[in-house]
Design an enzyme around this catalytic site. Structure first.
Site, PDB file in Angstrom:
ATOM      1  N   LYS A  97       0.887  -1.172   0.000  1.00  0.00           N
ATOM      2  CA  LYS A  97       0.000   0.000   0.000  1.00  0.00           C
ATOM      3  C   LYS A  97       0.924   1.221   0.000  1.00  0.00           C
ATOM      4  O   LYS A  97       1.410   1.662   1.043  1.00  0.00           O
ATOM      5  CB  LYS A  97      -0.889  -0.022   1.259  1.00  0.00           C
ATOM      6  CG  LYS A  97      -2.214   0.707   1.130  1.00  0.00           C
ATOM      7  CD  LYS A  97      -2.113   2.163   0.739  1.00  0.00           C
ATOM      8  CE  LYS A  97      -1.656   3.051   1.867  1.00  0.00           C
ATOM      9  NZ  LYS A  97      -1.382   4.464   1.417  1.00  0.00           N
ATOM     10  N   SER A 138       5.410   8.362   9.284  1.00  0.00           N
ATOM     11  CA  SER A 138       5.579   9.261  10.429  1.00  0.00           C
ATOM     12  C   SER A 138       5.365   8.495  11.746  1.00  0.00           C
ATOM     13  O   SER A 138       4.699   7.452  11.779  1.00  0.00           O
ATOM     14  CB  SER A 138       4.586  10.413  10.325  1.00  0.00           C
ATOM     15  OG  SER A 138       3.276   9.900  10.311  1.00  0.00           O
ATOM     16  N   CYS A 162      13.936  10.872   5.639  1.00  0.00           N
ATOM     17  CA  CYS A 162      13.944  10.490   7.052  1.00  0.00           C
ATOM     18  C   CYS A 162      15.347  10.518   7.613  1.00  0.00           C
ATOM     19  O   CYS A 162      15.533  10.507   8.823  1.00  0.00           O
ATOM     20  CB  CYS A 162      13.366   9.098   7.217  1.00  0.00           C
ATOM     21  SG  CYS A 162      14.338   7.876   6.355  1.00  0.00           S
TER      22      CYS A 162
HETATM   23  P1  NAD Z   1       2.620   9.203   6.781  1.00  0.00           P
HETATM   24  O1  NAD Z   1       2.796   8.574   8.107  1.00  0.00           O
HETATM   25  O2  NAD Z   1       1.665  10.327   6.659  1.00  0.00           O
HETATM   26  O3  NAD Z   1       2.128   8.112   5.709  1.00  0.00           O
HETATM   27  C1  NAD Z   1       2.781   6.871   5.584  1.00  0.00           C
HETATM   28  C2  NAD Z   1       1.783   5.828   5.092  1.00  0.00           C
HETATM   29  O4  NAD Z   1       0.755   5.671   6.067  1.00  0.00           O
HETATM   30  C3  NAD Z   1       1.088   6.215   3.777  1.00  0.00           C
HETATM   31  O5  NAD Z   1       0.983   5.067   2.982  1.00  0.00           O
HETATM   32  C4  NAD Z   1      -0.267   6.732   4.245  1.00  0.00           C
HETATM   33  O6  NAD Z   1      -1.278   6.505   3.300  1.00  0.00           O
HETATM   34  C5  NAD Z   1      -0.527   5.932   5.501  1.00  0.00           C
HETATM   35  N1  NAD Z   1      -1.307   6.674   6.501  1.00  0.00           N
HETATM   36  C6  NAD Z   1      -1.309   8.012   6.708  1.00  0.00           C
HETATM   37  N2  NAD Z   1      -2.119   8.331   7.746  1.00  0.00           N
HETATM   38  C7  NAD Z   1      -2.636   7.171   8.198  1.00  0.00           C
HETATM   39  C8  NAD Z   1      -3.535   6.834   9.258  1.00  0.00           C
HETATM   40  N3  NAD Z   1      -4.051   7.770  10.041  1.00  0.00           N
HETATM   41  N4  NAD Z   1      -3.846   5.546   9.445  1.00  0.00           N
HETATM   42  C9  NAD Z   1      -3.315   4.587   8.666  1.00  0.00           C
HETATM   43  N5  NAD Z   1      -2.469   4.847   7.650  1.00  0.00           N
HETATM   44  C10 NAD Z   1      -2.112   6.110   7.417  1.00  0.00           C
HETATM   45  O7  NAD Z   1       4.077   9.613   6.276  1.00  0.00           O
HETATM   46  P2  NAD Z   1       4.457  10.444   4.972  1.00  0.00           P
HETATM   47  O8  NAD Z   1       4.083  11.863   5.183  1.00  0.00           O
HETATM   48  O9  NAD Z   1       4.005   9.743   3.761  1.00  0.00           O
HETATM   49  O10 NAD Z   1       6.040  10.293   5.014  1.00  0.00           O
HETATM   50  C11 NAD Z   1       6.879  11.133   5.752  1.00  0.00           C
HETATM   51  C12 NAD Z   1       7.216  10.536   7.103  1.00  0.00           C
HETATM   52  O11 NAD Z   1       7.810   9.252   6.936  1.00  0.00           O
HETATM   53  C13 NAD Z   1       8.237  11.344   7.870  1.00  0.00           C
HETATM   54  O12 NAD Z   1       7.860  11.371   9.224  1.00  0.00           O
HETATM   55  C14 NAD Z   1       9.526  10.574   7.691  1.00  0.00           C
HETATM   56  O13 NAD Z   1      10.500  10.753   8.690  1.00  0.00           O
HETATM   57  C15 NAD Z   1       9.020   9.187   7.688  1.00  0.00           C
HETATM   58  N6  NAD Z   1       9.951   8.271   7.058  1.00  0.00           N
HETATM   59  C16 NAD Z   1      10.658   7.442   7.859  1.00  0.00           C
HETATM   60  C17 NAD Z   1      11.587   6.585   7.310  1.00  0.00           C
HETATM   61  C18 NAD Z   1      12.384   5.673   8.178  1.00  0.00           C
HETATM   62  O14 NAD Z   1      13.064   4.834   7.632  1.00  0.00           O
HETATM   63  N7  NAD Z   1      12.333   5.776   9.492  1.00  0.00           N
HETATM   64  C19 NAD Z   1      11.776   6.563   5.921  1.00  0.00           C
HETATM   65  C20 NAD Z   1      11.013   7.414   5.129  1.00  0.00           C
HETATM   66  C21 NAD Z   1      10.101   8.262   5.717  1.00  0.00           C
END
Ligand code: NAD
Length: 497
Positions: free
Chosen positions: A173, A226, A281
């Site tokens: 997803k 996140s 990240c």
């Molecule tokens: P996000 O958490 O908003 O979304 C990530 C995924 O979760 C997406 O597929 C989204 O559709 C889904 N999602 C969003 N809200 C949700 C909810 N309430 N319930 C269930 N699923 C949900 O993150 P983003 O904005 O796409 O990406 C940026 C974030 O990802 C930053 O915080 C970054 O640090 C983090 N990140 C971390 C790493 C790591 O390896 N630690 C790598 C890349 C990105």
């Protein structure tokens, strides 16, 4: 208008529900596509097809699986630029950066090509008289991956090549903000000889994610995104009895000692702070200047930042693209006012930086704060944009304490020419990935990637050896193939003899 569909059983399919999301080109602000949002019925259908495909793939020999992976690796190399262009068109990052993420993803496929070596078990003969013991690693079944917007090719490639090489079926997803690259990745895998139902993509938002988290047909969940969503995924999937690894957000520190090569440190800070517009990240967002390092560092960064070319991926000279959405651009820009009102000094204000992009694009130039303290929101929050904060401390111990007190723990780097300082940092820094004179220490594909504390919920990191452990479970076998052993009907607990 591009219509992004689910990819199930090696074919593009429309969702059964009517919900869709919009996809934008961040460099122009134009709506370029729509993406189907899966309902729980869509998720049921994809899981059913993956479940049906799993036994056949699991029984496929390691030799044959490896052959498919080699073909896939070559297909990705041949299509690297095409995938990078898809990434840029929906994420906004410049071409070299997008091609770089595809290349790092390909490295995971190259490791997965060695799956025969990676899933080997152990064997001990004669553990008891004429009794042998051994272990095997078996796939889990249907596993799911949920990925963020910021690496639409690389993060999915952290997960599914290893999972599939190990014999699982996979449901991805991806982020609804930039979903096209993941579909192309799946198509190329299918074209490389993967049977239908083994790599699947369903699009959507929290509805699709929650359907996967609670689905009894899903054995394990890998998540990257996140921290609040990572925590939700970890708790929900664990409650449903699944194996789960959930990687969250970050606030990465780069410590600069007074003895460091200041030009190298400034170059590293610019590249790690503003590359991909800070939407990584592993981006450096907190620069910790030790002793007298601050003045020279701030001045050298300021000088470099003023010359950065900000523009769209179609501009071959652009070094930094736009932010991913209009709302995210506004949120990041709001920190420039917040930091100033909290008392930090805004040395470079990215709102005034020239851009070669269209007026409707979500561009925001690089910004630099000095005099930031740990109580300020620009330090506490993950801004996820091109905003670098300089904090000043007296000693390396102060820097280590600052990192320790931060709730995240993804990456941390030190720039120094002092081996003792480097070793102390490596030993004591509270983070999962450490860089020594390397600002973005993303491990190569034959190690594993993962942070500590609020940057990762779960026990195992992604890809590399931990990835293989995550996507397999161990079975220990104790075996006797003889009739002349010490037969016994004693009821006491068996011991070795
Ligand atoms: P996000 O958490 O908003 O979304 C990530 C995924 O979760 C997406 O597929 C989204 O559709 C889904 N999602 C969003 N809200 C949700 C909810 N309430 N319930 C269930 N699923 C949900 O993150 P983003 O904005 O796409 O990406 C940026 C974030 O990802 C930053 O915080 C970054 O640090 C983090 N990140 C971390 C790493 C790591 O390896 N630690 C790598 C890349 C990105």
């Amino acid at each position: 208008m591009n219509h992004v569909r689910h990819f199930v059983d090696n074919a593009l399919v429309d969702g059964v529900g009517a919900r869709q999301g919009e996809v934008f080109d961040p460099a122009t602000g134009e709506r370029t596509g729509v993406v189907d949002f899966a309902t729980s019925a869509d998720v049921d259908a994809v899981v059913a097809s993956a479940q049906a495909a799993f036994p056949g793939w699991r029984a496929t020999s390691l030799a044959r699986r490896t052959e498919v992976l080699y073909r896939y690796r070559n297909a990705l190399v041949a299509h690297r630029d095409e995938i990078a262009e898809l990434v840029s068109s929906e994420h906004g990052k410049v071409h070299a950066d997008a091609a770089g993420e595809v290349s790092r993803g390909i490295e995971v496929v190259e490791v997965a090509c060695g799956i025969a070596q990676l899933v080997k078990g152990e064997y001990s003969e004669n553990v008891s008289t004429r009794v042998d013991a051994y272990s095997v690693r078996q796939p889990l079944g249907v596993v799911a991956g949920i990925t963020p917007f910021n690496f639409p090719a690389m993060v999915p490639l952290w997960m599914f090549p290893i999972a599939i090489a190990a014999g699982n079926a996979f449901v991805l997803k991806p982020s609804e903000k930039d979903p096209s690259a993941s579909v192309r990745l799946a198509e190329l895998f299918a074209e490389s000889g993967l049977p239908p139902g083994i790599v699947n993509v369903v699009h959507g938002d929290a509805t699709a994610v929650d359907a996967l988290l609670g689905h009894p047909g899903i054995a394990a969940v890998s998540f990257v995104g996140s921290t609040p969503v990572a925590r939700h995924v970890y708790e929900s999937a664990a409650r449903a009895g699944k194996r789960v690894q959930a990687l969250g957000g970050a606030k990465n520190h780069m410590v600069v000692m007074p003895d460091a090569d200041m030009d190298a440190a400034a170059d590293a800070a610019v590249s790690a702070g503003y590359g991909s517009a800070g939407e990584r990240c592993m981006a450096v967002s907190a620069l910790v200047a030790v002793g007298g390092a601050g003045d020279a560092l701030v001045e050298k960064i300021r000088a470099r930042v003023s010359g950065l070319r900000v523009g769209p991926a179609t501009d071959p000279d652009a070094e930094m693209g736009p932010l991913v959405t209009a709302a995210h651009r506004e949120r990041v820009a709001s920190y420039l006012d917040a930091g100033t009102s909290e008392g930090a000094r805004l040395v470079v204000d990215g709102r005034h930086h020239p851009t070669s992009g269209a007026p409707g694009g979500y561009f925001l130039g690089p910004s630099l704060f000095d005099g930031v303290t740990t109580s300020m929101s620009v330090y506490r929050d993950e801004i996820f944009g091109p905003v670098l904060s300089v904090l000043r401390v007296d000693t390396l111990d102060d820097a280590l304490e600052l990192i320790r007190a931060n709730p995240y723990g993804n990456g941390a780097a030190i720039f120094t020419n002092d081996g003792r300082a480097a070793r102390t940092f490596e030993q004591e820094a509270e983070a999962g990935m450490i860089g020594i004179n390397v600002p973005i220490p993303v491990p190569v594909a034959y190690y594993s990637f993962g942070g500590w504390n609020a940057s990762l919920f779960g026990d195992l990191h992604v890809y590399g050896p931990d990835g293989v452990r995550f996507y397999t479970r161990t079975k220990a076998v104790t075996s006797r193939w003889t009739r002349d052993g010490p037969a016994s009907s004693a009821l006491a607990f068996p011991t070795s003899s």
